[in-house]
Each structure stands twice: as structure tokens, then as C-alpha cells.
Motif scaffolding. Structure first.
Motif, PDB file in Angstrom:
ATOM      1  N   PHE A 107       0.812  -1.212   0.000  1.00 23.03           N
ATOM      2  CA  PHE A 107       0.000   0.000   0.000  1.00 23.03           C
ATOM      3  C   PHE A 107       0.852   1.272   0.000  1.00 23.03           C
ATOM      4  CE2 PHE A 107      -2.452  -3.284   2.330  1.00 23.03           C
ATOM      5  CZ  PHE A 107      -3.441  -3.468   1.383  1.00 23.03           C
ATOM      6  N   CYS A 108       2.164   1.109  -0.009  1.00 23.18           N
ATOM      7  CA  CYS A 108       3.028   2.288  -0.061  1.00 23.18           C
ATOM      8  C   CYS A 108       2.886   2.966  -1.421  1.00 23.18           C
ATOM      9  CB  CYS A 108       4.485   1.900   0.181  1.00 23.18           C
ATOM     10  SG  CYS A 108       4.835   1.420   1.888  1.00 23.18           S
ATOM     11  N   GLY A 109       2.853   4.275  -1.411  1.00 24.73           N
ATOM     12  CA  GLY A 109       2.694   5.022  -2.647  1.00 24.73           C
ATOM     13  C   GLY A 109       2.094   6.384  -2.367  1.00 24.73           C
ATOM     14  N   HIS A 110       1.598   7.012  -3.416  1.00 18.40           N
ATOM     15  CA  HIS A 110       1.064   8.371  -3.334  1.00 18.40           C
ATOM     16  C   HIS A 110      -0.422   8.349  -3.677  1.00 18.40           C
ATOM     17  CE1 HIS A 110       5.231   9.805  -3.108  1.00 18.40           C
ATOM     18  NE2 HIS A 110       5.474   8.822  -3.953  1.00 18.40           N
ATOM     19  N   TYR A 111      -1.183   9.177  -2.962  1.00 20.51           N
ATOM     20  CA  TYR A 111      -2.640   9.136  -3.078  1.00 20.51           C
ATOM     21  C   TYR A 111      -3.230  10.543  -3.107  1.00 20.51           C
ATOM     22  CZ  TYR A 111      -2.257   4.237  -1.464  1.00 20.51           C
ATOM     23  OH  TYR A 111      -1.937   2.909  -1.323  1.00 20.51           O
ATOM     24  N   HIS A 112      -4.371  10.658  -3.774  1.00 17.95           N
ATOM     25  CA  HIS A 112      -5.285  11.763  -3.532  1.00 17.95           C
ATOM     26  C   HIS A 112      -6.336  11.251  -2.552  1.00 17.95           C
ATOM     27  CE1 HIS A 112      -4.407  14.419  -7.283  1.00 17.95           C
ATOM     28  NE2 HIS A 112      -3.753  14.836  -6.220  1.00 17.95           N
ATOM     29  N   TYR A 128      -3.433  15.406  -0.336  1.00 17.85           N
ATOM     30  CA  TYR A 128      -2.352  14.600  -0.908  1.00 17.85           C
ATOM     31  C   TYR A 128      -1.727  13.789   0.218  1.00 17.85           C
ATOM     32  CZ  TYR A 128       2.063  13.395  -3.179  1.00 17.85           C
ATOM     33  OH  TYR A 128       3.127  12.711  -3.692  1.00 17.85           O
ATOM     34  N   ALA A 129      -1.469  12.508  -0.034  1.00 15.59           N
ATOM     35  CA  ALA A 129      -0.886  11.646   0.998  1.00 15.59           C
ATOM     36  C   ALA A 129       0.200  10.770   0.399  1.00 15.59           C
ATOM     37  CB  ALA A 129      -1.962  10.772   1.637  1.00 15.59           C
ATOM     38  N   ALA A 130       1.212  10.500   1.205  1.00 14.24           N
ATOM     39  CA  ALA A 130       2.287   9.585   0.819  1.00 14.24           C
ATOM     40  C   ALA A 130       2.474   8.574   1.942  1.00 14.24           C
ATOM     41  CB  ALA A 130       3.579  10.347   0.564  1.00 14.24           C
ATOM     42  N   VAL A 224     -11.828   8.318   1.052  1.00 17.17           N
ATOM     43  CA  VAL A 224     -11.354   7.479  -0.046  1.00 17.17           C
ATOM     44  C   VAL A 224      -9.926   7.877  -0.396  1.00 17.17           C
ATOM     45  CG1 VAL A 224     -11.670   6.826  -2.464  1.00 17.17           C
ATOM     46  CG2 VAL A 224     -13.670   7.160  -1.001  1.00 17.17           C
ATOM     47  N   PHE A 225      -9.033   6.893  -0.417  1.00 21.83           N
ATOM     48  CA  PHE A 225      -7.662   7.088  -0.879  1.00 21.83           C
ATOM     49  C   PHE A 225      -7.592   6.586  -2.320  1.00 21.83           C
ATOM     50  CE2 PHE A 225      -6.897   7.936   3.400  1.00 21.83           C
ATOM     51  CZ  PHE A 225      -5.558   8.174   3.689  1.00 21.83           C
ATOM     52  N   ASP A 226      -7.302   7.478  -3.248  1.00 22.45           N
ATOM     53  CA  ASP A 226      -7.207   7.149  -4.675  1.00 22.45           C
ATOM     54  C   ASP A 226      -5.731   7.114  -5.059  1.00 22.45           C
ATOM     55  OD1 ASP A 226      -7.486   6.846  -7.397  1.00 22.45           O
ATOM     56  OD2 ASP A 226      -8.152   8.905  -7.761  1.00 22.45           O
ATOM     57  N   ARG A 227      -5.235   5.918  -5.360  1.00 23.47           N
ATOM     58  CA  ARG A 227      -3.800   5.767  -5.618  1.00 23.47           C
ATOM     59  C   ARG A 227      -3.400   6.428  -6.931  1.00 23.47           C
ATOM     60  NH1 ARG A 227      -0.396   0.612  -3.777  1.00 23.47           N
ATOM     61  NH2 ARG A 227       1.687   1.463  -4.083  1.00 23.47           N
ATOM     62  N   LEU A 228      -2.291   7.154  -6.884  1.00 24.02           N
ATOM     63  CA  LEU A 228      -1.788   7.858  -8.055  1.00 24.02           C
ATOM     64  C   LEU A 228      -0.754   7.004  -8.779  1.00 24.02           C
ATOM     65  CD1 LEU A 228      -1.313  11.330  -6.340  1.00 24.02           C
ATOM     66  CD2 LEU A 228      -3.219  10.617  -7.790  1.00 24.02           C
ATOM     67  N   ARG A 234       4.761  14.047  -7.312  1.00 24.71           N
ATOM     68  CA  ARG A 234       4.754  15.018  -8.402  1.00 24.71           C
ATOM     69  C   ARG A 234       4.106  16.313  -7.922  1.00 24.71           C
ATOM     70  NH1 ARG A 234       2.022  12.157 -13.466  1.00 24.71           N
ATOM     71  NH2 ARG A 234       0.302  12.158 -11.963  1.00 24.71           N
ATOM     72  N   ARG A 235       4.712  17.433  -8.293  1.00 29.12           N
ATOM     73  CA  ARG A 235       4.186  18.728  -7.888  1.00 29.12           C
ATOM     74  C   ARG A 235       2.752  18.926  -8.391  1.00 29.12           C
ATOM     75  NH1 ARG A 235       6.291  23.515  -6.137  1.00 29.12           N
ATOM     76  NH2 ARG A 235       8.395  22.643  -6.238  1.00 29.12           N
ATOM     77  N   ALA A 236       2.481  18.408  -9.591  1.00 32.46           N
ATOM     78  CA  ALA A 236       1.141  18.581 -10.160  1.00 32.46           C
ATOM     79  C   ALA A 236       0.078  17.897  -9.301  1.00 32.46           C
ATOM     80  CB  ALA A 236       1.103  18.028 -11.581  1.00 32.46           C
ATOM     81  N   ASP A 237       0.417  16.737  -8.712  1.00 29.76           N
ATOM     82  CA  ASP A 237      -0.544  16.037  -7.851  1.00 29.76           C
ATOM     83  C   ASP A 237      -0.835  16.847  -6.591  1.00 29.76           C
ATOM     84  OD1 ASP A 237      -0.737  13.869  -9.585  1.00 29.76           O
ATOM     85  OD2 ASP A 237       0.967  12.842  -8.663  1.00 29.76           O
ATOM     86  N   LEU A 238       0.186  17.478  -6.046  1.00 29.09           N
ATOM     87  CA  LEU A 238      -0.001  18.309  -4.862  1.00 29.09           C
ATOM     88  C   LEU A 238      -0.812  19.557  -5.197  1.00 29.09           C
ATOM     89  CD1 LEU A 238       0.639  18.862  -1.882  1.00 29.09           C
ATOM     90  CD2 LEU A 238       2.772  19.933  -2.615  1.00 29.09           C
ATOM     91  N   GLN A 239      -0.511  20.165  -6.322  1.00 28.84           N
ATOM     92  CA  GLN A 239      -1.214  21.382  -6.719  1.00 28.84           C
ATOM     93  C   GLN A 239      -2.668  21.112  -7.089  1.00 28.84           C
ATOM     94  OE1 GLN A 239       1.379  22.793  -9.844  1.00 28.84           O
ATOM     95  NE2 GLN A 239       2.587  24.062  -8.430  1.00 28.84           N
ATOM     96  N   ALA A 240      -3.002  19.852  -7.349  1.00 31.74           N
ATOM     97  CA  ALA A 240      -4.380  19.498  -7.703  1.00 31.74           C
ATOM     98  C   ALA A 240      -5.269  19.322  -6.479  1.00 31.74           C
ATOM     99  CB  ALA A 240      -4.388  18.215  -8.531  1.00 31.74           C
TER     100      ALA A 240
END
Length: 266
Positions: A107-112, A128-130, A224-228, A234-240
């Protein structure tokens, strides 16, 4: 290999706070345990499986050379200065994190992260979550914006949450603290279910927390954790991230459906 067993077993007994506690924890007779420790006898395969299952090991692990065994099994971390009962609780939690590290690795990774807003039902918050691992610990870091997507004025800096991730009873539990070390710090508790289908990118569950204002009570919300995609942030994921109206086309429709209950949360 036979000579390795008592040496490795003594390592386990030491970290289980002595022979009596170890015998009770492992479900075997104390006198029999002493025979194993002295090397006078070896346990049956069934007993060996019971010992190793309790510790998250395989039967062959206890037969490894001591150096290889310690590389396979990490002794649980101890927190000094606590009453025995509380020390035992911390020990169990830390031991669980060590034993379930491999399970949590998937489950490690980056999520919205999507949540509804109790103060405005027509809007959705996307954070944003890591999730990452550091030794035996699995941790999460979250960044949340209370402003509209793309608006991050200095007067409203992002909220940061840091927490520990655990695997208990086929569920993921996150306990975190917002704004660590500040007067407005507060706790977050999140329970998540892994996806029923491994290919699905969503973790679904419930968030429990409270706002700082005294007039706002503790509340629980679907989350809900949506895996990226990708392994790097990525900066774009944070800015979203930020606050959106529910009909905003930039939001993930699958995550919204889960959040709104159009699909079951678990």
C-alpha cells in the motif's frame, strides 16, 4: 541447524521478557521451553509452527545461523520509563508493525485523499498523501488545503498530518496528528479497507476527528484514498488538491461514487 535453534530461541525469549512470559505467550509449558533453550530437545513440527506463527516467522527461520536469523527477525522496539501494562501495549503495537511490514508494503505510494466537508455538504476536500516505510515503521504524511483548488494564500497555509500506519484484522489503521507541536494540534483516526479487487486503486473507509472550535464536536466521515500512478511524488498532484464543488470535472468520478455511497464503502 539443530545448534542454531536454542541460540535463536533465546533471542526471542529475551525480548518476550523472560521464560515465564515467553512460555505463556508461545502457548507451551515452561519446563519444556527450558529444555528447548538448553538444547536438550527439539520441538515437534506442530510446536515449532505454533512458536513461529506467533512471531510472524516461518519454521525454517529458527534454524538459520544466528546472524541470518536476526536479519530476518527484528526485535521489537521498547519504550523505557512506562508502567509494565502500558509497555506491553506499546510492545504489541510495535511488534505488529514489524510483523506486518511486508503486508503494508503493497500500500506504499502516493494518493489523492477525498473527504466530504461537514461544514459544506456541497463541497469535497482533496488532499495529498504519501505512505512509506522506514525500517519496521510504516508512516503516512498528508497535506491538505482549506482553500479552493489552486489558491494557497499565506494567510491559510496547508494543514499537515503525520501518522503511523498499521495492519490489524485485514484492515489498515492510520493514527495521525495534525500540526504536531502547535497549540491547534488534533488527532486523526482513519480505518481503511483494502480493495476487494487488487487492480482497483481505491482504499475506502472512515475518518474520525474534530475541529478545533469548541462548538464543533467529534465527527466521522467517509474517506477514499485514490492511488496515483508512478512511484515518485509530483508537484502537479499536490497542486491538484484543495476544496472543490462536487460537480467539478477535475475530481475522480470513481472516488466520488464511493464517497457518496453510490457504491458500498466496504
Amino acid at each position: 541447524m539443530r545448534n542454531n535453534f536454542p541460540v535463536n530461541l533465546r533471542q526471542l525469549v529475551h525480548h518476550l521478557s523472560g521464560t515465564s512470559r515467553a512460555a505463556e505467550a508461545l502457548g507451551i509449558n515452561r519446563q519444556q521451553l527450558n529444555k528447548y533453550l538448553s538444547g536438550l530437545t527439539m520441538p515437534s513440527l506442530a510446536t515449532l509452527q505454533g512458536i513461529t506463527a506467533h512471531l510472524g516467522l516461518q519454521p525454517d527461520d529458527l534454524l538459520l545461523p544466528p546472524g541470518q536469523f536476526l536479519a530476518r527477525w527484528r526485535p521489537p522496539v521498547k519504550v523505557d520509563g512506562l508502567p509494565p501494562q502500558i509497555q506491553e501495549v506499546f510492545g504489541v503495537l510495535l511488534e505488529n508493525m514489524a510483523q506486518t511490514r511486508d503486508t503494508l508494503a503493497q500500500f506504499c505510494g502516493h494518493y489523492h485523499v477525498y473527504t466530504s466537508l461537514p461544514t459544506n455538504p456541497k463541497r469535497i476536500g482533496r488532499a495529498y498523501a504519501a505512505i512509506s516505510q522506514h525500517g519496521d515503521l510504516t508512516t503516512v504524511k498528508m497535506v491538505m488545503f482549506a482553500t479552493n483548488r489552486g489558491e494557497t494564500p499565506e494567510s491559510r497555509p496547508p494543514t499537515k498530518v503525520t501518522g503511523l500506519v498499521q495492519w490489524l484484522g485485514e484492515r489498515i489503521y492510520i493514527n495521525g496528528v495534525q500540526n504536531v507541536g502547535q497549540t491547534n494540534a488534533r488527532l486523526y483516526s482513519i480505518a481503511l479497507y483494502p480493495p476487494a479487487v487488487p487492480s482497483m486503486p481505491y482504499l475506502t473507509g472512515m475518518l474520525m476527528t474534530s475541529n478545533n472550535a469548541r462548538t464543533r464536536p467529534i465527527y466521522a466521515l467517509p474517506i477514499v484514498f485514490d492511488r496515483l500512478a508512478g512511484k515518485a511524488s509530483r508537484r502537479a498532484d499536490l497542486q491538484a488538491c484543495g476544496v472543490f464543488y462536487k460537480d467539478d470535472p477535475r475530481l475522480d468520478p470513481g472516488a466520488l461514487a464511493l464517497l457518496d455511497g453510490q457504491q458500498p464503502l466496504w
